[in-house]
Design a protein around this motif. Structure first.
Motif, PDB file in Angstrom:
ATOM      1  N   THR A 111      -6.807   4.830   8.444  1.00 32.54           N
ATOM      2  CA  THR A 111      -7.408   4.032   9.510  1.00 32.54           C
ATOM      3  C   THR A 111      -8.402   4.904  10.266  1.00 32.54           C
ATOM      4  OG1 THR A 111      -5.336   2.829   9.689  1.00 32.54           O
ATOM      5  CG2 THR A 111      -6.898   2.569  11.497  1.00 32.54           C
ATOM      6  N   PRO A 117       0.840  -1.200   0.000  1.00 28.25           N
ATOM      7  CA  PRO A 117       0.000   0.000   0.000  1.00 28.25           C
ATOM      8  C   PRO A 117       0.879   1.256   0.000  1.00 28.25           C
ATOM      9  CG  PRO A 117      -0.514  -1.432   1.885  1.00 28.25           C
ATOM     10  CD  PRO A 117       0.697  -1.988   1.224  1.00 28.25           C
ATOM     11  N   GLU A 149     -10.674  -1.637  -1.726  1.00 30.50           N
ATOM     12  CA  GLU A 149      -9.831  -0.691  -0.989  1.00 30.50           C
ATOM     13  C   GLU A 149     -10.175  -0.732   0.504  1.00 30.50           C
ATOM     14  OE1 GLU A 149      -8.842   2.700  -4.340  1.00 30.50           O
ATOM     15  OE2 GLU A 149     -10.778   2.780  -3.362  1.00 30.50           O
ATOM     16  N   GLU A 168      -0.786   4.210   0.280  1.00 30.91           N
ATOM     17  CA  GLU A 168      -1.601   5.050   1.165  1.00 30.91           C
ATOM     18  C   GLU A 168      -2.485   4.157   2.023  1.00 30.91           C
ATOM     19  OE1 GLU A 168      -3.907   7.584  -1.402  1.00 30.91           O
ATOM     20  OE2 GLU A 168      -2.297   9.071  -1.539  1.00 30.91           O
ATOM     21  N   THR A 169      -2.608   4.514   3.290  1.00 30.30           N
ATOM     22  CA  THR A 169      -3.492   3.796   4.202  1.00 30.30           C
ATOM     23  C   THR A 169      -4.245   4.807   5.061  1.00 30.30           C
ATOM     24  OG1 THR A 169      -1.921   1.971   4.314  1.00 30.30           O
ATOM     25  CG2 THR A 169      -3.573   2.054   6.032  1.00 30.30           C
ATOM     26  N   GLU A 212      -2.402   5.450  14.008  1.00 28.47           N
ATOM     27  CA  GLU A 212      -2.877   4.198  13.398  1.00 28.47           C
ATOM     28  C   GLU A 212      -2.561   3.009  14.303  1.00 28.47           C
ATOM     29  OE1 GLU A 212      -1.502   3.248   9.432  1.00 28.47           O
ATOM     30  OE2 GLU A 212      -2.587   4.953   8.595  1.00 28.47           O
ATOM     31  N   THR A 258      -9.763  -2.580   3.401  1.00 28.47           N
ATOM     32  CA  THR A 258      -8.883  -3.709   3.714  1.00 28.47           C
ATOM     33  C   THR A 258      -9.048  -4.235   5.135  1.00 28.47           C
ATOM     34  OG1 THR A 258      -7.134  -2.034   3.916  1.00 28.47           O
ATOM     35  CG2 THR A 258      -7.146  -3.366   1.929  1.00 28.47           C
ATOM     36  N   SER A 268      -6.979   1.076   2.010  1.00 31.26           N
ATOM     37  CA  SER A 268      -5.615   1.239   1.501  1.00 31.26           C
ATOM     38  C   SER A 268      -5.579   1.104  -0.009  1.00 31.26           C
ATOM     39  CB  SER A 268      -4.640   0.291   2.189  1.00 31.26           C
ATOM     40  OG  SER A 268      -5.117  -1.013   2.215  1.00 31.26           O
ATOM     41  N   SER A 269      -4.541   1.698  -0.571  1.00 34.10           N
ATOM     42  CA  SER A 269      -4.372   1.695  -2.030  1.00 34.10           C
ATOM     43  C   SER A 269      -2.887   1.582  -2.353  1.00 34.10           C
ATOM     44  CB  SER A 269      -4.924   2.996  -2.614  1.00 34.10           C
ATOM     45  OG  SER A 269      -4.538   3.114  -3.975  1.00 34.10           O
ATOM     46  N   GLU A 319     -10.069   0.139   7.827  1.00 39.28           N
ATOM     47  CA  GLU A 319      -8.852   0.543   7.141  1.00 39.28           C
ATOM     48  C   GLU A 319      -9.131   0.556   5.649  1.00 39.28           C
ATOM     49  OE1 GLU A 319      -4.629  -1.267   7.918  1.00 39.28           O
ATOM     50  OE2 GLU A 319      -5.458  -2.196   6.113  1.00 39.28           O
TER      51      GLU A 319
END
Lengths: 477, 477
Positions: free
Chosen positions: B231, B226, B256, B228-229, B332, B258, B295-296, B293
């Motif tokens: 949370t 990832p 996305e 980017e994340t 996070e 996750t 993410s990407s 969460e």
């Protein structure tokens, strides 16, 4: 256990089988049976003692119970679209075809749980449509989706163009209902994401081509529908560039990369020559083409910008020579049509020897390079048209005949060329059947391709599930 | 076939087994064996005739060959972190533990194909680290990742917090190498995305808890890391709001999204009371919490904006009362720690009766509601702490004792409560084991939970793979 070891069922057995489904749903007349005995490309012609069209899981189970007691061979059949002859009986005329096409109920849709429970005879396109009308996506998509049925799709673990992001039929199935050889019915129709309570029977039935049981219903996964889709068509200077560009795209887009198909210039030439309403999307020819699709379930995902970035980075890196992004839904359809026509246009170029191989994604260029060299050595002037699901490592390595050669002379090379091409695929850690299965076409090939121990394990499983060998005998194993 | 039917191996057999691995890698002394015979929570204590630590697949195979010839029971063992006793021998002292921890090689990394080939003894966290240092993600993540090993992870089809987006161990495995009961070795180490050539043996071994063969190596999938994340931690007014908010999030974020974990206020209270360096992220208490969460794999994906949209829509719809988005990596970690501590803090509240059930996602609120009612009826004052992987329909339905009750008196209800809670899960189409497996803990429960036909099919498979019943006898089946 092969088809030869089972004899023709007695008239009493046939009558008893007909009574299970009723005369209206049984076909005894050889002429009327024809549609169920002929493969759609006319490659396989079989004979049958009877064609039965059961109307319920209970009827399927009752047929199997009686067949097991009387050692009657059963050939399960869905939409009859398979490419390896698994759904067609042999020539003995001793077998009974059990066609599932009357089992078409949608038993349940769970929108919160994102599942759909359908019967085996439901046509794939109808399953897609039911999902769509509920605002969801059932992503499995293949050329035959207008007639192939869920049962056959699962029995062969069908693939198609959406495997890269969503997986094969197996990955989209949460549960099954299966009629077993002895007439028992396994109810495994759970719509669970997680279930670690015992052996994974579901995945054993999926892809077993009707040799371990007859799938009568399934719980399938639904996904959010894409809110945005970007389709691009890129001309590549050489084959290695396809690998480099695929790495770039998959690394940045992850699972937003929902398709990455490969086409050679020769294939595009065939499509432009023989396909109606087609045009080259790019101004000059390129050696290879990638058709890629990005999609996202949400608006504002930025995938349009991502596609532009990927393409311009690809140009800078010397992977891409020229590219176009579809500006409308119509243009998207146009680009996809170039890919979809690639198989059928080959018939206008004479005989074609086909393969459905998989290798690890990184080895695809090496596979194609070695196979092309081999073809040129074995049949000078023959024209390879390797295309397909690059991102899955799955290449339909088709070879069109030299233009001047007699078609029959060329096609006489089928088995020799198959053997040589499969050897390359296996040498690269690949498979002789990526998505079409084994059926009767590749049964003997399988014996060469697999470790003897693996074949023995498979035979043990077959005997455990079907000790009398009544289920699709002579197919796969 | 149970453990009782196999007798203690002769001294000659034990000596022969020791010679396979060498004296340095065999443990005969009962005292020195202890770490391999005791489950980490001290719930299971076993005895063994011998502990062997083979150094290669060939040694594992040689052990099985000899064991099969001499009818010696084998207990395969990885990091010994399992929660159902599958890795611990019974009390007879007749069994031989085969510990895989010396098989730690990373045999191959294929960055273009995004696969890694590792041996069974590699610790999960080490596999994650190897992937990370190659710029990739191996997403499987569980509480015991610092000591559990790949072989055990696959033999139990481990789950964890990343299943929602990436699947269980099964979904992340492309190929296996397995030592079979008779000493043969199945080499199924292909790193293929598609392979429809025969029965799916891989998925049969995965989750079979060492009863069909010993996994010695695997080809695992790698994914992009990832970039980017985001949370977020949301306070919910009621349980149905969790379902509505999960639908909203999964529909818009697709894969996305996750992680989507559920926690009750009582669980958070326990964490805040017993966990060091913890604080309530929100200013006032809420009945339930969701930890999510997004993410990407790419920058500029817009998931931060998406998270804000989801939360504000959730507030407007009356699903969310208050929420916070982590503003830093440290925040996070703080949010995730609240979830991660939820299991272990329960021990400070006295006895706890545990369940690991799955139901269809949409039925989770109904399951928790019915189970809570039942607990209150059966053990007034007992304190349910249902938490876990909401998005997978997988709830760790743990129940802490009434504060004033004697712990032993409370725990005497274990089996009765289990039976009643499992009945609710099964009634909702669920499973009695979502991610921990069956082992010895739930073997008898399995017999009640499964259709007799399904158990019979499983037994047939067991007999086909292990006719002498030497592989982890008395576990699972």
């Amino acid at each position: 256990m092969t088809q030869e070891s089972l004899k023709r069922p007695s008239d009493a057995t046939l009558d008893a089988l007909v009574r299970i489904v009723g005369e209206d749903h049984a076909i005894r007349d050889p002429g009327a049976m024809t549609p169920y005995l002929v493969e759609w490309r006319d490659r396989y012609f079989g004979k049958a003692a009877l064609v039965l069209k059961p109307g319920s899981t209970a009827e399927v189970a009752a047929i199997l119970k009686r067949a097991n007691e009387t050692r009657t061979a059963i050939v399960p059949q869905g939409g009859n679209t398979g490419l390896v002859g698994g759904q067609i009986p042999f020539e003995s005329g001793h077998e009974v075809v059990v066609n599932l096409s009357r089992l078409t109920h949608v038993r349940n849709i769970d929108l919160e749980g994102n599942t759909i429970t359908v019967e085996a005879g439901l046509v794939l396109a109808d399953a897609q449509a039911v999902a769509a009308s509920a605002g969801r996506l059932f992503p499995l998509s293949l050329a035959s989706e207008g007639s192939c049925q869920i049962g056959g799709v699962l029995a062969t673990n069908a693939g198609g163009t959406a495997v890269l992001a969503y997986g094969s039929a197996r990955d989209l199935t949460l549960g099954l209902e299966v009629a077993l050889a002895d007439g028992g019915v396994w109810n495994g129709l759970k719509g669970l994401r997680k279930d670690n309570s015992g052996y994974d029977l579901k995945d054993l039935f999926i892809g077993s081509e009707g040799t371990l049981g007859i799938i009568t219903a399934a719980v399938l996964r639904l996904l959010p529908r894409p809110a945005e889709t970007v389709t691009a068509f890129a001309g590549l200077c050489h084959l290695d560039a396809a690998a480099a560009f695929f790495s770039r795209a998959s690394e940045q887009a992850g699972r937003e990369l929902t398709a990455f198909e490969l086409m050679p210039r020769r294939g595009l030439d065939f499509v432009l020559k023989h396909g109606t309403d087609t045009r080259d999307p790019l101004t000059s020819p390129h050696a290879w083409y990638a058709l890629l699709e990005l999609s996202s379930p949400r608006e504002g995902s930025g995938i349009a910008r991502l596609a532009e970035t990927l393409l311009s980075e690809g140009v800078e890196a010397g992977e891409i020579e020229d590219a176009v992004i579809a500006a409308s839904l119509a243009q998207e359809r146009e680009l996809w049509r170039l890919r979809e026509l690639m198989s059928e246009v080959q018939k206008h170029e004479g005989g074609s020897i086909k393969h459905d191989v998989a290798v690890p994604v990184a080895r695809v260029p090496e596979f194609i390079g070695r196979a092309n060299q081999l073809v040129e050595l074995m049949i000078p002037g023959a024209r390879p048209v390797p295309f397909g699901h690059f991102g899955d490592g799955n290449i339909h390595y088709n070879v069109s005949q030299p233009p001047s050669m007699d078609s029959a002379v060329f096609l006489a090379n089928w088995e020799t060329l198959n053997a040589a091409v499969h050897e390359i695929a296996l040498d690269l850690g690949g498979s002789i059947s990526a998505e079409h299965g084994i059926g009767r076409l590749k049964r003997d090939l399988l014996r060469q391709a697999k470790q003897p121990l693996e074949l023995e394990v498979m035979r043990k499983i077959k005997r455990a599930f079907d000790p009398n060998g009544i289920l699709n005998p002579g197919k796969l194993l």
